[in-house]
Design a protein around this motif. Structure first.
Motif, PDB file in Angstrom:
ATOM      1  N   ILE A  54      41.701  47.082  74.900  1.00  0.00           N
ATOM      2  CA  ILE A  54      40.588  46.440  75.587  1.00  0.00           C
ATOM      3  C   ILE A  54      41.112  45.209  76.297  1.00  0.00           C
ATOM      4  CG2 ILE A  54      38.391  45.214  75.313  1.00  0.00           C
ATOM      5  CD1 ILE A  54      39.418  47.658  72.655  1.00  0.00           C
ATOM      6  N   ALA A  55      40.898  45.149  77.601  1.00  0.00           N
ATOM      7  CA  ALA A  55      41.233  43.963  78.389  1.00  0.00           C
ATOM      8  C   ALA A  55      39.983  43.582  79.173  1.00  0.00           C
ATOM      9  CB  ALA A  55      42.391  44.244  79.335  1.00  0.00           C
ATOM     10  N   TYR A  56      39.674  42.305  79.200  1.00  0.00           N
ATOM     11  CA  TYR A  56      38.494  41.897  79.968  1.00  0.00           C
ATOM     12  C   TYR A  56      38.775  40.622  80.741  1.00  0.00           C
ATOM     13  CZ  TYR A  56      37.334  38.449  76.249  1.00  0.00           C
ATOM     14  OH  TYR A  56      37.350  37.402  75.357  1.00  0.00           O
ATOM     15  N   ASP A  57      38.040  40.469  81.853  1.00  0.00           N
ATOM     16  CA  ASP A  57      38.125  39.245  82.646  1.00  0.00           C
ATOM     17  C   ASP A  57      37.291  38.175  81.955  1.00  0.00           C
ATOM     18  OD1 ASP A  57      39.728  40.184  84.760  1.00  0.00           O
ATOM     19  OD2 ASP A  57      38.003  41.079  85.766  1.00  0.00           O
ATOM     20  N   GLN A  58      37.935  37.059  81.589  1.00  0.00           N
ATOM     21  CA  GLN A  58      37.191  35.968  80.983  1.00  0.00           C
ATOM     22  C   GLN A  58      36.279  35.310  82.024  1.00  0.00           C
ATOM     23  OE1 GLN A  58      39.190  33.764  77.710  1.00  0.00           O
ATOM     24  NE2 GLN A  58      41.084  34.425  78.696  1.00  0.00           N
ATOM     25  N   ARG A  59      35.270  34.607  81.543  1.00  0.00           N
ATOM     26  CA  ARG A  59      34.292  34.036  82.469  1.00  0.00           C
ATOM     27  C   ARG A  59      34.976  33.212  83.550  1.00  0.00           C
ATOM     28  NH1 ARG A  59      29.744  30.890  80.116  1.00  0.00           N
ATOM     29  NH2 ARG A  59      29.773  32.497  78.488  1.00  0.00           N
ATOM     30  N   GLY A  60      34.496  33.423  84.788  1.00  0.00           N
ATOM     31  CA  GLY A  60      35.096  32.724  85.916  1.00  0.00           C
ATOM     32  C   GLY A  60      36.310  33.398  86.508  1.00  0.00           C
ATOM     33  N   HIS A  61      36.648  34.584  86.005  1.00  0.00           N
ATOM     34  CA  HIS A  61      37.850  35.280  86.474  1.00  0.00           C
ATOM     35  C   HIS A  61      37.531  36.726  86.864  1.00  0.00           C
ATOM     36  CE1 HIS A  61      39.731  31.873  84.446  1.00  0.00           C
ATOM     37  NE2 HIS A  61      40.857  32.172  85.058  1.00  0.00           N
ATOM     38  N   GLY A  62      38.309  37.221  87.821  1.00  0.00           N
ATOM     39  CA  GLY A  62      38.229  38.634  88.184  1.00  0.00           C
ATOM     40  C   GLY A  62      36.824  39.075  88.548  1.00  0.00           C
ATOM     41  N   LEU A  63      36.373  40.180  87.934  1.00  0.00           N
ATOM     42  CA  LEU A  63      35.070  40.756  88.232  1.00  0.00           C
ATOM     43  C   LEU A  63      33.967  40.276  87.296  1.00  0.00           C
ATOM     44  CD1 LEU A  63      36.184  44.447  88.953  1.00  0.00           C
ATOM     45  CD2 LEU A  63      35.722  42.621  90.610  1.00  0.00           C
ATOM     46  N   THR A  64      34.324  39.437  86.344  1.00  0.00           N
ATOM     47  CA  THR A  64      33.318  38.843  85.463  1.00  0.00           C
ATOM     48  C   THR A  64      32.587  37.736  86.221  1.00  0.00           C
ATOM     49  OG1 THR A  64      34.374  39.403  83.368  1.00  0.00           O
ATOM     50  CG2 THR A  64      33.068  37.387  83.397  1.00  0.00           C
ATOM     51  N   ASP A  65      31.332  37.504  85.830  1.00  0.00           N
ATOM     52  CA  ASP A  65      30.556  36.451  86.483  1.00  0.00           C
ATOM     53  C   ASP A  65      31.266  35.107  86.414  1.00  0.00           C
ATOM     54  OD1 ASP A  65      28.602  38.296  86.996  1.00  0.00           O
ATOM     55  OD2 ASP A  65      27.236  37.622  85.417  1.00  0.00           O
ATOM     56  N   ALA A  66      31.094  34.334  87.485  1.00  0.00           N
ATOM     57  CA  ALA A  66      31.639  32.977  87.557  1.00  0.00           C
ATOM     58  C   ALA A  66      30.471  32.015  87.743  1.00  0.00           C
ATOM     59  CB  ALA A  66      32.632  32.845  88.703  1.00  0.00           C
ATOM     60  N   PRO A  67      29.887  31.519  86.654  1.00  0.00           N
ATOM     61  CA  PRO A  67      28.750  30.593  86.781  1.00  0.00           C
ATOM     62  C   PRO A  67      29.077  29.406  87.670  1.00  0.00           C
ATOM     63  CG  PRO A  67      29.043  31.286  84.496  1.00  0.00           C
ATOM     64  CD  PRO A  67      30.241  31.782  85.244  1.00  0.00           C
ATOM     65  N   ALA A  68      28.069  28.898  88.344  1.00  0.00           N
ATOM     66  CA  ALA A  68      28.278  27.843  89.345  1.00  0.00           C
ATOM     67  C   ALA A  68      28.022  26.449  88.801  1.00  0.00           C
ATOM     68  CB  ALA A  68      27.370  28.096  90.552  1.00  0.00           C
ATOM     69  N   THR A  69      27.909  26.315  87.478  1.00  0.00           N
ATOM     70  CA  THR A  69      27.701  24.999  86.883  1.00  0.00           C
ATOM     71  C   THR A  69      28.738  24.751  85.801  1.00  0.00           C
ATOM     72  OG1 THR A  69      26.108  25.922  85.295  1.00  0.00           O
ATOM     73  CG2 THR A  69      25.227  24.992  87.333  1.00  0.00           C
ATOM     74  N   ALA A  70      29.171  23.491  85.675  1.00  0.00           N
ATOM     75  CA  ALA A  70      30.228  23.133  84.736  1.00  0.00           C
ATOM     76  C   ALA A  70      29.822  23.385  83.292  1.00  0.00           C
ATOM     77  CB  ALA A  70      30.606  21.660  84.919  1.00  0.00           C
ATOM     78  N   THR A  71      28.528  23.255  82.993  1.00  0.00           N
ATOM     79  CA  THR A  71      28.079  23.409  81.605  1.00  0.00           C
ATOM     80  C   THR A  71      28.221  24.835  81.089  1.00  0.00           C
ATOM     81  OG1 THR A  71      25.805  23.737  82.390  1.00  0.00           O
ATOM     82  CG2 THR A  71      26.455  21.495  81.750  1.00  0.00           C
ATOM     83  N   ARG A  72      28.501  25.782  81.977  1.00  0.00           N
ATOM     84  CA  ARG A  72      28.673  27.173  81.557  1.00  0.00           C
ATOM     85  C   ARG A  72      30.139  27.496  81.247  1.00  0.00           C
ATOM     86  NH1 ARG A  72      24.880  30.798  83.139  1.00  0.00           N
ATOM     87  NH2 ARG A  72      25.979  32.162  81.674  1.00  0.00           N
ATOM     88  N   TYR A  73      30.962  26.466  81.164  1.00  0.00           N
ATOM     89  CA  TYR A  73      32.382  26.654  80.858  1.00  0.00           C
ATOM     90  C   TYR A  73      32.787  25.704  79.725  1.00  0.00           C
ATOM     91  CZ  TYR A  73      32.672  29.047  85.369  1.00  0.00           C
ATOM     92  OH  TYR A  73      32.472  29.899  86.421  1.00  0.00           O
ATOM     93  N   SER A  74      33.471  26.244  78.736  1.00  0.00           N
ATOM     94  CA  SER A  74      34.044  25.426  77.662  1.00  0.00           C
ATOM     95  C   SER A  74      34.898  26.333  76.794  1.00  0.00           C
ATOM     96  CB  SER A  74      32.952  24.771  76.813  1.00  0.00           C
ATOM     97  OG  SER A  74      32.263  25.743  76.038  1.00  0.00           O
ATOM     98  N   ALA A  75      35.740  25.729  75.981  1.00  0.00           N
ATOM     99  CA  ALA A  75      36.560  26.517  75.060  1.00  0.00           C
ATOM    100  C   ALA A  75      35.685  27.274  74.072  1.00  0.00           C
ATOM    101  CB  ALA A  75      37.528  25.600  74.322  1.00  0.00           C
ATOM    102  N   SER A  76      34.598  26.649  73.623  1.00  0.00           N
ATOM    103  CA  SER A  76      33.721  27.320  72.653  1.00  0.00           C
ATOM    104  C   SER A  76      33.009  28.506  73.272  1.00  0.00           C
ATOM    105  CB  SER A  76      32.703  26.332  72.087  1.00  0.00           C
ATOM    106  OG  SER A  76      31.869  25.814  73.102  1.00  0.00           O
ATOM    107  N   LEU A  77      32.655  28.417  74.559  1.00  0.00           N
ATOM    108  CA  LEU A  77      32.025  29.555  75.223  1.00  0.00           C
ATOM    109  C   LEU A  77      33.007  30.710  75.399  1.00  0.00           C
ATOM    110  CD1 LEU A  77      29.785  27.820  77.911  1.00  0.00           C
ATOM    111  CD2 LEU A  77      29.021  29.162  75.943  1.00  0.00           C
ATOM    112  N   LEU A  78      34.271  30.408  75.693  1.00  0.00           N
ATOM    113  CA  LEU A  78      35.279  31.465  75.782  1.00  0.00           C
ATOM    114  C   LEU A  78      35.438  32.168  74.440  1.00  0.00           C
ATOM    115  CD1 LEU A  78      38.099  29.842  77.969  1.00  0.00           C
ATOM    116  CD2 LEU A  78      36.287  31.406  78.687  1.00  0.00           C
ATOM    117  N   ALA A  79      35.400  31.400  73.351  1.00  0.00           N
ATOM    118  CA  ALA A  79      35.498  31.994  72.024  1.00  0.00           C
ATOM    119  C   ALA A  79      34.276  32.851  71.725  1.00  0.00           C
ATOM    120  CB  ALA A  79      35.641  30.895  70.971  1.00  0.00           C
ATOM    121  N   ARG A  80      33.092  32.382  72.141  1.00  0.00           N
ATOM    122  CA  ARG A  80      31.879  33.164  71.929  1.00  0.00           C
ATOM    123  C   ARG A  80      31.917  34.456  72.743  1.00  0.00           C
ATOM    124  NH1 ARG A  80      26.131  30.661  73.494  1.00  0.00           N
ATOM    125  NH2 ARG A  80      27.084  28.839  72.484  1.00  0.00           N
ATOM    126  N   ASP A  81      32.477  34.386  73.950  1.00  0.00           N
ATOM    127  CA  ASP A  81      32.608  35.598  74.765  1.00  0.00           C
ATOM    128  C   ASP A  81      33.464  36.650  74.065  1.00  0.00           C
ATOM    129  OD1 ASP A  81      31.121  34.334  76.711  1.00  0.00           O
ATOM    130  OD2 ASP A  81      32.840  33.845  77.986  1.00  0.00           O
TER     131      ASP A  81
END
Length: 272
Positions: A54-81
Motif C-alpha cells: 500500500i502506497a498513498y499520497d500524503q495530504r498536500g501531495h500527488g493526487l491526494t487533496d491539498a487543503p488551502a489552509t495551514a490549520t489542515r496540516y500538522s505532524a499529528s494530522l499526518l499520523a491520523r491519516d
C-alpha cells in the motif's frame, strides 16, 4: 490506483489517493516531502510478488487533496491519516517503510499503537535533526519563493539542497525526474507542509525517550552520502531497542530512487 474517501477516519473531507497491489502480509510505503507515492515505483514492483503493498499520497501531495489552509496540516494530522488509511483498508497490522515526512507518522504509530506495526523501516529519516535552525531557515526560504510565485527558482533551489542534490546530479534524466516530482506537488501542499510540518518538527535528539520506548523490530537505512541524516541514523540505531543499521553504498538522501536494487535487497531481507 484509486481515490479513497477517508473523511471519517481523517477528521475531515479529505480524499487520499491509494495504490494497493499484490497479496500477502501488508506493507505500507510512506513517501518523502515533495515526492508523492510515485517515488516508490521500484519498491512496489519488488514487493508485490510477496506482500500486499500500500502506497498513498500524503495530504498536500500527488493526487491526494491539498487543503488551502495551514490549520489542515500538522505532524499529528499526518499520523491520523496513516491510521485512517489502515482502518479504511481494514488492515489491523502492517510493516511500515518510510522516508522523511513519513518518519513522524511511523514513529507516532509505533509508539502509541505498537500492536498495529509488525516491522518498521526508517530510511534517510531525521534530516537536519542535528541542526534544526538550518532546516527552519531552508523551509522559510522555500516558503518565501512559493509566496513570490517563483516556482522555477524554487525547483532549482530544492535540487541544489542536501535533500535532493545527490540524486539530481546523477544525470539529466534523474534531475528531470526529481524536478517533475516536485512540480507535481500542489503549491498549497508544498507551502503548508513546509511551514506546519517540517519547520515545526522536533529534533530526534530531543525525542530519545520516545525512541527508547519503541519495541517494534526496526531497520534504519541511510545513504552513504546522506550527510544530513547520518547522525540521526546512528542515534536511532543506538537508541531504538534492537534496531539494525544498514548503509546503502553510493547513495544520498533518496536511497529508494538512487540505489533501488540495494535498497530493495536490504528491505526484503529484513521483512522476510
Amino acid at each position: 490506483q484509486s481515490l479513497s474517501s477517508l473523511a471519517e477516519n481523517t477528521g475531515g473531507d479529505l480524499n487520499i489517493s491509494v495504490t494497493d497491489a499484490g497479496d500477502g502480509p501488508p506493507v505500507v510505503l510512506l513517501h518523502g516531502f515533495a515526492c508523492g507515492k510515485r517515488m516508490w515505483l521500484h519498491q512496489i514492483r519488488a514487493l508485490k510478488q510477496r506482500f500486499r503493498v500500500i502506497a498513498y499520497d500524503q495530504r498536500g501531495h500527488g493526487l491526494t487533496d491539498a487543503p488551502a489552509t495551514a490549520t489542515r496540516y500538522s505532524a499529528s494530522l499526518l499520523a491520523r491519516d496513516l491510521v485512517g488509511v489502515l482502518d479504511a483498508l481494514r488492515i489491523e497490522r502492517a510493516a511500515l517503510v518510510v522516508v522523511p515526512l513519513g518518519g513522524g507518522p511511523a514513529l507516532a504509530l509505533a509508539a502509541s499503537k505498537p500492536e498495529r506495526v509488525s516491522h518498521r523501516v526508517l530510511a534517510d529519516v531525521g534530516a537536519g535533526a542535528d541542526d534544526p535552525i538550518k532546516l527552519e531557515s531552508m523551509a522559510r526560504r522555500w516558503g518565501d519563493l512559493i509566496g513570490r510565485g517563483d516556482i522555477d527558482e524554487l525547483v532549482c533551489d530544492m535540487l541544489r539542497s542536501e535533500l535532493f542534490k545527490v540524486y539530481a546530479r546523477r544525470n539529466l534524466r534523474r534531475r528531470n525526474h526529481m524536478a517533475a516530482l516536485i512540480r507535481s506537488t500542489p503549491i498549497d501542499g508544498l507551502r503548508f507542509t513546509l511551514s506546519e510540518v517540517l519547520a515545526k518538527r522536533k529534533s530526534l535528539f530531543r525525542l530519545t525517550g520516545l525512541l527508547k520506548s519503541i519495541c517494534v523490530p526496526t531497520l534504519v537505512m541511510a545513504g552513504q552520502l546522506d550527510y544530513v541524516c547520518g547522525k540521526a541514523a546512528r542515534l536511532m540505531a543506538q537508541t531504538i531497542p534492537n534496531a539494525t543499521l544498514k548503509t546503502i553504498d553510493n547513495s544520498g538522501h533518496m536511497a529508494p530512487l538512487e540505489q533501488p536494487a540495494a535498497f530493495n535487497a536490504a528491505l526484503l531481507e529484513f521483512l522476510n
